[in-house]
Write a protein that holds these residues in place. Structure first.
Motif, short mmCIF file in Angstrom:
data_model
loop_
_atom_site.label_atom_id
_atom_site.label_comp_id
_atom_site.label_asym_id
_atom_site.label_seq_id
_atom_site.Cartn_x
_atom_site.Cartn_y
_atom_site.Cartn_z
N ASP A 3 0.85 -1.22 -0.08
CA ASP A 3 0.17 0.20 -0.01
C ASP A 3 1.00 1.22 0.01
OD1 ASP A 3 -0.06 1.14 3.04
OD2 ASP A 3 0.24 -0.90 2.92
N LYS A 4 0.26 2.23 -0.35
CA LYS A 4 0.95 3.56 -0.56
C LYS A 4 1.57 4.11 0.56
CE LYS A 4 -0.85 4.58 -5.15
NZ LYS A 4 0.32 4.70 -5.97
N ASN A 9 5.91 6.08 4.29
CA ASN A 9 6.37 5.94 5.46
C ASN A 9 7.97 5.50 5.15
OD1 ASN A 9 4.94 7.30 7.70
ND2 ASN A 9 3.46 5.45 6.82
N ILE A 10 8.18 4.57 4.54
CA ILE A 10 9.42 3.98 4.23
C ILE A 10 10.28 5.04 3.49
CG2 ILE A 10 10.84 2.25 2.96
CD1 ILE A 10 9.59 1.15 5.41
N LEU A 11 9.88 5.81 2.26
CA LEU A 11 10.54 6.76 1.74
C LEU A 11 10.85 7.89 2.59
CD1 LEU A 11 8.78 6.49 -1.62
CD2 LEU A 11 11.42 5.85 -1.01
N LEU A 12 10.19 8.18 3.97
CA LEU A 12 10.18 9.25 4.46
C LEU A 12 11.24 9.11 5.62
CD1 LEU A 12 6.99 11.22 4.26
CD2 LEU A 12 9.23 11.87 2.99
N CYS A 13 10.88 7.78 6.36
CA CYS A 13 11.87 7.55 7.74
C CYS A 13 12.27 6.22 7.75
CB CYS A 13 11.01 8.04 8.64
SG CYS A 13 9.33 7.30 9.03
N GLY A 14 11.97 5.56 6.54
CA GLY A 14 12.60 3.84 6.84
C GLY A 14 14.04 3.81 5.86
N ASN A 15 13.99 2.61 5.71
CA ASN A 15 15.40 2.09 4.98
C ASN A 15 14.72 1.38 3.58
OD1 ASN A 15 17.47 0.50 4.04
ND2 ASN A 15 18.23 0.15 6.18
N SER A 35 12.52 3.33 -8.67
CA SER A 35 10.98 3.49 -9.34
C SER A 35 10.38 2.31 -9.88
CB SER A 35 11.22 4.64 -10.52
OG SER A 35 12.11 4.04 -11.73
N GLU A 36 11.16 1.08 -9.99
CA GLU A 36 10.36 -0.12 -10.33
C GLU A 36 9.92 -0.78 -9.16
OE1 GLU A 36 13.19 -1.91 -13.66
OE2 GLU A 36 13.70 -2.20 -11.71
N VAL A 37 10.32 -0.25 -7.93
CA VAL A 37 9.92 -0.94 -6.87
C VAL A 37 8.77 -0.05 -5.79
CG1 VAL A 37 10.65 -1.54 -4.55
CG2 VAL A 37 12.22 -2.10 -6.41
N PHE A 38 8.95 1.17 -5.90
CA PHE A 38 8.10 2.19 -5.11
C PHE A 38 7.29 2.90 -6.35
CE2 PHE A 38 11.37 1.63 -2.18
CZ PHE A 38 10.87 1.81 -1.24
N THR A 39 5.83 2.78 -5.98
CA THR A 39 4.94 3.25 -6.90
C THR A 39 4.19 4.38 -6.59
OG1 THR A 39 3.38 1.69 -5.98
CG2 THR A 39 4.63 1.02 -7.82
N VAL A 40 4.77 5.38 -5.78
CA VAL A 40 3.98 6.59 -5.28
C VAL A 40 4.78 7.79 -5.83
CG1 VAL A 40 3.23 5.68 -2.97
CG2 VAL A 40 5.44 6.78 -3.20
N GLU A 43 3.46 13.91 -5.54
CA GLU A 43 2.25 14.47 -5.09
C GLU A 43 1.57 13.70 -4.02
OE1 GLU A 43 3.38 14.09 -8.27
OE2 GLU A 43 3.92 16.31 -8.39
N GLU A 44 1.30 12.45 -4.24
CA GLU A 44 0.86 11.56 -3.20
C GLU A 44 1.40 11.43 -1.68
OE1 GLU A 44 -0.99 7.73 -5.73
OE2 GLU A 44 1.24 7.98 -5.64
N ILE A 45 2.93 11.93 -1.86
CA ILE A 45 3.58 12.12 -0.56
C ILE A 45 3.08 13.36 0.10
CG2 ILE A 45 5.86 12.28 0.55
CD1 ILE A 45 7.08 10.07 -1.67
N TYR A 46 3.13 14.55 -0.87
CA TYR A 46 2.85 15.61 -0.32
C TYR A 46 1.39 15.56 0.24
CZ TYR A 46 6.46 18.03 -2.88
OH TYR A 46 7.65 18.30 -3.01
N GLU A 47 0.48 15.01 -0.44
CA GLU A 47 -1.10 14.82 0.10
C GLU A 47 -1.00 14.15 1.46
OE1 GLU A 47 -5.21 12.97 -1.25
OE2 GLU A 47 -3.57 13.29 -2.77
N TYR A 48 -0.27 13.12 1.49
CA TYR A 48 -0.32 12.10 2.74
C TYR A 48 0.20 13.16 4.00
CZ TYR A 48 1.16 8.82 6.21
OH TYR A 48 1.55 8.09 7.24
N VAL A 49 1.37 13.98 3.77
CA VAL A 49 1.90 14.60 4.61
C VAL A 49 0.82 15.67 5.28
CG1 VAL A 49 3.97 16.14 5.21
CG2 VAL A 49 4.29 14.10 4.26
N SER A 50 0.34 16.18 4.05
CA SER A 50 -0.48 17.40 4.67
C SER A 50 -1.85 16.94 5.39
CB SER A 50 -1.22 18.07 3.27
OG SER A 50 -2.10 17.24 2.68
#
Length: 117
Positions: A3-4, A9-15, A35-40, A43-50
């Motif tokens: 799931d996104k 969360n992995i991209l912002l504070c994980g490994n 980019s093959e592994v992560f599919t977010v 803009e989706e990250i900004y929306e999540y954080v907002s």
């Protein structure tokens, strides 16, 4: 597919490397791109954080003496900096909440080392 929210969360504070290899079953990243592994999208990250705020895996205190990236909000103003060996670098502040969050998100994504964005 993971799931996104988990990916964010992995991209912002994980490994991301460990996540790709252990959770997604990728042997190593030699023959893959993140980019093959992560599919977010960014803009989706900004929306999540907002909606959910910035994950607090980094120092969120004005008075922390630890090395690394720091961010905190005080009276509606976002402050950011890097601290290393007692010196402060790249000290910034943002009176616009959204601009401050975007700067912090961009910095955290760069620190992830994936080169996605």
């Amino acid at each position: 597919m993971v799931d996104k929210e988990t990916q964010i969360n992995i991209l912002l504070c994980g490994n991301p490397l460990k996540f790709a290899c252990k959770t997604l079953g990728v042997k190593d990243m030699e023959n893959h791109t993140y980019s093959e592994v992560f599919t977010v999208s960014k803009e989706e990250i900004y929306e999540y954080v907002s909606i959910n705020g910035i994950p607090e895996n980094y120092s969120t205190s004005r008075y922390s003496m630890t090395d690394g990236f720091h961010f905190f909000e005080e009276d509606g103003v976002w402050y950011t900096c890097f601290r290393e060996r007692g010196y402060i670098y790249d000290d910034n502040f943002f009176t616009n909440h959204e601009l401050g969050q975007k700067y912090i998100v961009n910095t955290l994504l760069k620190l992830s080392g994936t080169g996605l964005f």
